[in-house]
Scaffold this active site. Structure first.
Site, PDB file in Angstrom:
ATOM      1  N   HIS A   1      -0.244  -5.325  -1.199  1.00  0.00           N
ATOM      2  CA  HIS A   1       0.888  -4.903  -0.542  1.00  0.00           C
ATOM      3  C   HIS A   1       1.794  -4.482  -1.503  1.00  0.00           C
ATOM      4  O   HIS A   1       1.604  -3.218  -2.138  1.00  0.00           O
ATOM      5  CB  HIS A   1       1.715  -5.414   0.305  1.00  0.00           C
TER       6      HIS A   1
ATOM      7  N   HIS B   1       9.389  -4.194  -5.458  1.00  0.00           N
ATOM      8  CA  HIS B   1      10.853  -3.713  -4.464  1.00  0.00           C
ATOM      9  C   HIS B   1      10.968  -4.741  -3.468  1.00  0.00           C
ATOM     10  O   HIS B   1      11.992  -4.966  -3.162  1.00  0.00           O
ATOM     11  CB  HIS B   1       9.886  -2.261  -3.665  1.00  0.00           C
TER      12      HIS B   1
ATOM     13  N   GLU C   1      13.664 -10.079  -2.738  1.00  0.00           N
ATOM     14  CA  GLU C   1      13.614 -11.040  -0.763  1.00  0.00           C
ATOM     15  C   GLU C   1      13.143 -11.716  -0.658  1.00  0.00           C
ATOM     16  O   GLU C   1      12.861 -13.042   0.068  1.00  0.00           O
ATOM     17  CB  GLU C   1      14.197  -9.024   0.023  1.00  0.00           C
ATOM     18  N   ASP C   2      11.883 -11.258  -1.429  1.00  0.00           N
ATOM     19  CA  ASP C   2      10.783 -12.356  -0.793  1.00  0.00           C
ATOM     20  C   ASP C   2      10.061 -13.758  -2.463  1.00  0.00           C
ATOM     21  O   ASP C   2       9.577 -14.630  -1.219  1.00  0.00           O
ATOM     22  CB  ASP C   2       9.794 -11.911  -0.597  1.00  0.00           C
TER      23      ASP C   2
ATOM     24  N   ASP D   1       6.272   2.181   0.908  1.00  0.00           N
ATOM     25  CA  ASP D   1       6.280   0.723   1.708  1.00  0.00           C
ATOM     26  C   ASP D   1       6.015   0.705   2.527  1.00  0.00           C
ATOM     27  O   ASP D   1       5.202   0.253   3.114  1.00  0.00           O
ATOM     28  CB  ASP D   1       7.604  -0.152   1.225  1.00  0.00           C
TER      29      ASP D   1
ATOM     30  N   ASP E   1      -6.479  25.580  18.623  1.00  0.00           N
ATOM     31  CA  ASP E   1      -6.418  25.844  17.100  1.00  0.00           C
ATOM     32  C   ASP E   1      -5.992  24.330  16.857  1.00  0.00           C
ATOM     33  O   ASP E   1      -5.301  24.147  15.829  1.00  0.00           O
ATOM     34  CB  ASP E   1      -5.362  26.785  17.088  1.00  0.00           C
TER      35      ASP E   1
HETATM   36 MN    MN Z   1       7.705  -4.376   0.716  1.00  0.00          MN
END
Ligand code: MN
Length: 715
Positions: free
Chosen positions: A59, A83, A87-88, A150, A270
Site C-alpha cells: 500500500h 504515511h 498510526e499503524d 493514499d 459524445d
Molecule cells: Mn494509507
C-alpha cells in the site's frame, strides 16, 4: 546512521527511481534518501498484512508510485512511503524526527491527522470534518496530494473490504476527494476516483455501462479511425506536427449525462473525445482553423480555455464538430505542456526550487488559499458552510469582464453582487445596481460568461440581510456577514445607551446619568461600549444596574399585565395567546404587517409591543424569556397597516411621479413619499398602507419595473 546502497535495487524501487528520473534531473542525489524511506517503511510494516492478504508495505509503495506519476518532489514521495507509520506501527514521532527531515515528518503528521477524520453521513459532521481537512492542509498542499495517492490505492483495492465499509469509502471519495481533485486540476486522478466510486456504489450500472461502451466502441472504431486519419492528413498538408488520438470519457461523466438528459447510452454520442496535441499555442489555433474549415462546428460548444484558463490552471481549446457520419465529435486541442497540466493538475507546476515559494503554483491554488483564509475566521454553522463549499467545489466557472476589459472568474450562478465583491470589498458594500452589457439589472441577477459588467455604487454602504440570499461566492457571503456583525454591534451600542438614559430618567435618576457610565467595570465589562452593548442586547437590565448602584435592593421581575384590569381591547389586528383584552401596539422600528412572522414583547406599563421576528431591536431572547409572549395575526377584512419601502434609483425627473402612479394604480394609500438626490442617484422612502405581506410584495414587484429603479425593499 548512513544507509549503504545495494548494487542492484529491488524491481519495485527501481521503477520508482525511473519515474523520478523522467522529471527530476537531481534524482541521483535523492536516491539514498528515497532508499532509506523505502527500507525504513518496509521494516516497520513487515509483520502487517492488508485485508486482501498482501503485505501492508505494498500500500505504501503504490502510494509513493502514484506520487511519482504526479511528478512530486522527493520529500513528498518519502512521506508517501512513510504515511501510515505513526498510526499503524510503534514508531514514535521522536524516532521519525531523528531519522528524517522536519519537512517529511510534517507531511506524515499531516496525513495522519486527515486520516483521523471520518466523514460521517450526517451532513453537519461532514462539514465539520471537511473544514478540519482543509485547515490541516493550509500549511502545505502536498499533504493533501499524498492523501489523494493514499486514497486512490485504497479505492483500487476496495474489493477486499466488507460491503458497508466499501460504500462509506466510495461515497466519501465521490463526494469529497474527487471534487477537490477536480478543483486542483488533477483530472486523471479525479476521473479514476469517480469511476472506481461508481463501480462500488452502483455495481450493476457500472457493469452494464462497461459492456455497452465496449460494444459501441467496436461498432464505431472504423469511423473514428477514419476520422483521425483524415485529420492527420489535413495537418500534414499544412506541415503541422501533431499527435492525434481518441479517448473514451470517464464512465462517471457519461453516466451523469445519461441521468441528466434522461437518455440511454445509445443516444449519448459524445462518449469519445479526440485529442490533438501540438508543439505551440500558435499551432493550437492553426489546427482549430483547419478543423473548423473541414468540418461544421457546433458553435455553442466552442470553449477557449487557452485565452482564459480555468482557475485550476486547465488550458485547452474545446470544439465540437459534425463528423463524417453526421455524428458530433468533441475535439480538444492543446500543447504538450497543457496536456501534462490537465493530467496531473497543480502538481505539474511544482518547480524544484530551493526557495520553497512558488508563485506559479500559488496562482493556481489561490481560490483554495482564499477559502482557507475564510475558514480560519469564520463562525458560520456547519451546514451552511458545507453548502457554500459545495458551490465553490463543484461548480464550473464563468468568465466575465470589467468595463476596462479585465477578466474576472466566478462560479456559475454568480450574481452582479458577487461580481461587485470580487472587484473590491468597498465596491460590494456600496453597490446598488449594475449594468450588464449596458443594460441596468438588479443586484441579484445572474451573470453569464462574456458579460461586461459595470457596478453602480453610492457613497454609503447599502448592505442588508437580503444580500445573503443574493450572493453565492464564499467571499461575498463572508464580507456581507462581517459587515452585518459589525453594524449590529454599533447599533446595539447606540440602543443600549439610549435605553440606559431613558430608563434612568424614568426611575428619576437623571442626575446619575453621567455617573452610571463610569461603572461599567463593576459589571465586568472592559469598555463602556461593551457595557452599552450588553444593555442593548438585553444581557444586562437597567433595573439591575440601578438597584446595584443606587438602590441596594433586589431587581423586580417584570410584571405580566393582568388581563382584566386593562380597559384596552385587543385591536390592532393581533390576538395574544391566553389574553382577551391586552394593550397591543405594533413596533415602529419594523412595522410588522399581516403575513410577517411576529413576536410579542411585554413592556413595562405599555402592554405588548409586536415586532417582526427578525427585528434587530428585539432584546436578547434567552435572557428575557419570560417577557416574550406568543401573538398571532387576527385581522378584520379591510384593515390596513403602515409599511415603509426604501427605493434607490437613477435620478430622473419623473421618477417620483412614476412611483406614486404605480402606488395609486395598485389602489394603495400613500402616507408619505420622500426623495433626496445624491449625485446621479435618487434615494427615497415611501410609507404606504397595505393589507398584508402579499399586498406589499405585489407592490414591490410592480415598483421594481419602474425604469431606473435599482434597489427596492421594505425597511
Ligand atoms: Mn494509507
Amino acid at each position: 546512521m548512513p544507509t549503504s546502497l545495494p548494487k542492484t535495487f529491488p524491481e519495485q524501487f527501481q521503477k520508482l527511481i525511473d519515474n523520478i528520473k523522467s522529471y527530476n534531473a537531481n534524482y541521483a542525489a535523492d536516491t539514498p534518501l528515497l532508499w532509506k524511506a523505502y527500507t525504513f517503511s518496509r521494516e516497520a510494516h513487515k509483520d502487517q498484512y492488508r485485508q486482501s492478504g498482501e503485505p501492508y508495505f505494498q500500500h505504501l509503495y503504490h502510494t509513493a508510485l502514484t506520487l511519482t506519476e504526479l511528478n512530486m518532489d522527493t520529500p513528498t514521495v518519502c512521506a508517501g512511503l512513510l504515511h501510515d507509520i505513526l498510526e499503524d506501527t510503534n514508531i514514535s514521532k521522536e524516532l521519525l524526527i531523528n531519522e528524517f527531515s522536519p519537512q517529511i515528518v510534517r507531511f506524515v503528521n499531516g496525513v495522519t491527522k486527515i486520516g483521523g477524520i471520518k466523514f460521517q453521513s450526517e451532513q453537519q459532521e461532514q462539514a465539520q470534518n471537511f473544514r478540519k481537512m482543509l485547515l490541516s492542509v493550509a500549511d502545505d498542499i502536498r499533504v493533501i496530494i499524498i492523501k489523494f495517492a493514499d486514497r486512490l490505492h485504497n479505492m483500487r483495492t476496495l474489493d477486499a473490504l466488507p460491503e458497508k465499509k466499501r460504500r462509506r469509502i466510495a461515497l466519501e471519495t465521490r463526494d469529497v476527494y474527487a471534487p477537490l481533485a477536480h478543483r486542483l486540476g488533477m483530472y486523471r486522478l479525479k476521473m479514476e476516483m469517480e469511476d472506481l466510486a461508481l463501480k462500488h456504489l452502483e455495481p450493476e450500472v457500472y457493469a452494464e455501462l462497461n459492456k455497452k461502451i465496449i460494444a459501441q466502441r467496436k461498432r464505431t472504431q472504423k469511423d473514428i479511425d477514419d476520422f483521425i486519419r483524415l485529420i492527420n492528413q489535413y495537418l500534414r498538408e499544412e506541415n503541422i506536427e501533431a499527435r492525434v488520438f481518441g479517448r473514451i470519457k470517464n464512465y462517471y461523466s457519461i453516466y451523469n449525462k445519461m441521468l441528466r438528459q434522461n437518455r440511454p447510452l445509445e443516444e449519448i454520442f459524445d462518449i469519445l473525445a479526440i485529442r490533438i496535441i501540438v508543439n505551440s499555442i500558435t499551432h493550437c489555433y492553426s489546427v482549430l482553423g483547419i478543423v473548423h474549415q473541414k468540418f461544421t462546428p457546433i458553435t455553442e460548444r466552442f470553449r477557449d480555455f487557452i485565452a482564459t484558463p480555468k482557475s485550476n490552471g486547465y488550458q485547452s481549446v474545446h470544439t465540437t464538430v459534425i463528423g463524417p457520419k453526421g455524428i458530433p465529435i468533441e475535439i480538444q486541442i492543446r500543447t504538450d505542456e497543457m496536456d501534462r497540466t490537465a493530467e496531473v493538475g497543480i502538481a505539474a507546476h511544482w518547480k524544484y526550487k530551493e526557495t520553497g515559494k512558488n508563485d506559479d503554483l500559488d496562482k493556481h491554488i489561490k481560490w483554495l488559499r482564499d477559502l482557507i483564509d475564510i475558514l480560519k475566521n469564520d463562525t458560520r454553522d456547519d451546514e451552511e458552510f458545507l453548502n457554500t463549499l459545495k458551490i465553490d467545489l463543484f461548480n464550473d466557472e464563468i468568465f466575465v469582464f470589467t468595463p476596462k476589459g479585465d477578466l474576472i472568474k466566478l462560479p456559475v450562478n454568480a450574481t452582479a453582487l458577487d461580481f461587485a465583491f470580487a472587484v473590491h470589498t468597498e465596491v460590494g458594500y456600496r453597490c446598488i445596481g449594475a449594468k450588464v452589457n449596458g443594460k441596468i439589472v438588479s443586484l441579484n441577477s445572474r451573470l453569464s460568461s462574456g458579460d461586461r459588467i459595470e457596478i453602480i455604487t453610492s457613497n454609503d454602504h447599502n448592505v442588508s440581510y437580503n444580500w445573503l440570499r443574493y450572493v453565492t461566492t464564499n467571499r461575498a457571503k463572508h464580507r456581507v456577514r462581517k459587515w452585518l456583525q459589525r453594524h449590529e454591534f454599533e447599533q446595539s451600542i447606540k440602543l443600549g445607551e439610549e435605553m440606559l438614559e431613558k430608563e434612568m430618567r424614568k426611575a428619576r435618576l437623571s442626575s446619575k446619568i453621567k455617573d452610571v457610565k463610569k461603572h461599567y467595570a463593576d459589571f465586568g465589562y472592559d469598555t463602556v461600549n461593551l457595557f452599552y452593548q450588553a444593555i442593548g442586547k438585553g444581557e444586562l437590565t437597567v433595573s439591575h444596574i440601578v438597584s446595584k448602584l443606587y438602590r441596594k435592593e433586589e431587581p423586580k421581575k417584570p410584571e405580566v399585565p393582568e388581563p382584566q384590569v386593562r380597559q384596552y381591547r385587543s385591536t390592532n389586528g393581533i390576538s395574544v395567546s391566553g389574553y382577551e383584552n391586552m394593550m397591543v401596539q405594533l413596533a415602529k422600528c419594523c412595522n410588522p404587517i399581516p403575513g410577517d412572522k411576529i413576536i410579542g414583547y411585554i413592556t413595562r406599563g405599555r402592554g405588548i409591543t409586536v415586532h417582526r421576528h427578525d427585528c434587530p431591536n428585539i432584546p436578547n431572547l434567552e435572557e428575557e424569556k419570560d417577557r416574550f409572549i406568543d401573538v398571532k395575526w387576527h385581522v378584520k377584512a379591510g384593515r390596513t397597516f403602515v409599511t415603509r419601502i426604501k427605493i434607490i434609483g437613477e435620478d430622473r425627473s419623473s421618477l417620483i411621479y412614476d412611483v406614486s402612479q404605480i402606488i395609486h394604480d395598485q389602489h394603495t394609500n400613500m402616507l408619505s413619499i420622500n426623495f433626496s438626490v445624491e449625485g446621479k442617484l435618487a434615494r427615497g422612502q415611501v410609507a404606504v398602507m397595505v393589507e398584508s405581506l402579499r399586498h406589499a410584495e405585489r407592490l414591490i414587484r410592480k415598483l421594481k419595473r419602474v425604469p431606473g429603479v435599482l434597489t427596492i425593499d421594505r425597511t
